[in-house]
Design a protein around this motif. Structure first.
Motif, mmCIF file in Angstrom:
data_model
loop_
_atom_site.group_PDB
_atom_site.id
_atom_site.type_symbol
_atom_site.label_atom_id
_atom_site.label_comp_id
_atom_site.label_asym_id
_atom_site.label_seq_id
_atom_site.Cartn_x
_atom_site.Cartn_y
_atom_site.Cartn_z
ATOM 1 N N LYS A 38 -12.254 -70.412 18.438
ATOM 2 C CA LYS A 38 -13.002 -70.098 17.223
ATOM 3 C C LYS A 38 -12.286 -70.727 16.039
ATOM 4 C CE LYS A 38 -14.936 -65.828 18.928
ATOM 5 N NZ LYS A 38 -15.181 -64.434 18.681
ATOM 6 N N SER A 39 -13.050 -71.445 15.222
ATOM 7 C CA SER A 39 -12.456 -72.064 14.044
ATOM 8 C C SER A 39 -12.377 -71.023 12.938
ATOM 9 C CB SER A 39 -13.290 -73.257 13.587
ATOM 10 O OG SER A 39 -14.589 -72.830 13.250
ATOM 11 N N SER A 40 -11.240 -70.991 12.262
ATOM 12 C CA SER A 40 -11.072 -70.011 11.198
ATOM 13 C C SER A 40 -11.690 -70.552 9.909
ATOM 14 C CB SER A 40 -9.596 -69.698 10.997
ATOM 15 O OG SER A 40 -8.909 -70.898 10.672
ATOM 16 N N THR A 47 -10.741 -68.531 3.196
ATOM 17 C CA THR A 47 -10.899 -67.170 2.683
ATOM 18 C C THR A 47 -12.051 -67.037 1.698
ATOM 19 O OG1 THR A 47 -9.276 -67.668 0.972
ATOM 20 C CG2 THR A 47 -8.468 -66.619 2.999
ATOM 21 N N ASP A 48 -12.371 -68.101 0.942
ATOM 22 C CA ASP A 48 -13.443 -67.998 -0.047
ATOM 23 C C ASP A 48 -14.810 -68.375 0.522
ATOM 24 O OD1 ASP A 48 -12.698 -70.611 0.318
ATOM 25 O OD2 ASP A 48 -13.043 -71.206 -1.780
ATOM 26 N N ALA A 49 -14.892 -68.830 1.739
ATOM 27 C CA ALA A 49 -16.167 -69.240 2.336
ATOM 28 C C ALA A 49 -16.933 -68.012 2.830
ATOM 29 C CB ALA A 49 -15.927 -70.188 3.496
ATOM 30 N N VAL A 50 -18.254 -68.103 2.743
ATOM 31 C CA VAL A 50 -19.122 -67.032 3.205
ATOM 32 C C VAL A 50 -19.782 -67.499 4.498
ATOM 33 C CG1 VAL A 50 -21.128 -65.621 2.660
ATOM 34 C CG2 VAL A 50 -19.535 -66.283 0.848
ATOM 35 N N ALA A 51 -19.735 -66.667 5.504
ATOM 36 C CA ALA A 51 -20.330 -67.030 6.791
ATOM 37 C C ALA A 51 -21.843 -66.981 6.684
ATOM 38 C CB ALA A 51 -19.855 -66.069 7.874
ATOM 39 N N SER A 52 -22.498 -68.011 7.228
ATOM 40 C CA SER A 52 -23.964 -68.036 7.189
ATOM 41 C C SER A 52 -24.500 -67.102 8.267
ATOM 42 C CB SER A 52 -24.470 -69.457 7.414
ATOM 43 O OG SER A 52 -24.086 -69.907 8.697
#
Length: 185
Positions: free
Chosen positions: A100-102, A105-110
């Motif tokens: 799993k790619s991490s 921290t500021d990215a929002v998962a789609s």
């Protein structure tokens, strides 16, 4: 005499250690670099602890298999040995999972993609109301057409109305057994 024997309590049974402990101590005592087989482990346990339960062989086999499945022992060429602490962990059956790619921290998962087939692309120049009302049709209704009712015609008889004929294959016709013909002299 019988009274004296009954007054003395029987000696307490010697308590045995657990089978995994006995197995590990037997393998350590044998100290074979190629490992020890089940019969050698059994002989070592019998020599060390003396009196064993009647189901010793069954218990030994069960615990050896359990320890092998749990990774406490390694079996190689029908011999049991302690696992090498520097060896990589044993991989389970089946295909390994994808890494799993991490995410930063500021990215929002789609959100995950919805199930089913995606809708067809619409013409961006067409107004939205026309796109909904516009239906492509060939003039025929959807689905299988209904069966037509059978009507008796002027000269025809439909197969369903033939008298005396039932469903299925007709029975064989048996020839009549006739009397032998007279012989002419």
């Amino acid at each position: 005499m019988a009274a004296e024997e009954s007054n003395n309590p029987p000696p307490p049974p010697a308590t045995l250690p657990l089978y995994p402990d006995m197995i590990m101590s037997a393998i350590e005592a044998l100290n074979d670099p190629n490992g020890s087989n089940k019969s050698a482990i059994s002989r070592q346990i019998e020599a060390t602890y003396g009196e064993l339960p009647a189901a010793h062989t069954t218990l030994l086999s069960h615990h050896l298999n359990k320890m092998k499945q749990g990774g406490q022992l390694v079996m190689l060429k029908n011999n049991y040995m302690k696992p090498d602490p520097n060896a990589p962990p044993r991989r389970g059956r089946g295909r390994p999972p994808k890494p799993k790619s991490s995410l930063p921290t500021d990215a929002v998962a789609s959100p995950p993609r919805p199930r089913g087939r995606p809708p067809k692309a619409r013409d961006p120049s067409a107004p939205p109301s026309e796109a909904k009302n516009k239906a492509v049709s060939s003039g025929r209704p959807r689905g299988r057409p209904p069966k037509k009712a059978k009507v008796e015609g002027e000269g025809g008889v439909t197969p369903a109305t033939v008298p005396g004929r039932g469903r299925g294959r007709p029975p064989k016709v048996k020839p009549d057994v006739a009397a032998p013909a007279p012989v002419e002299c």
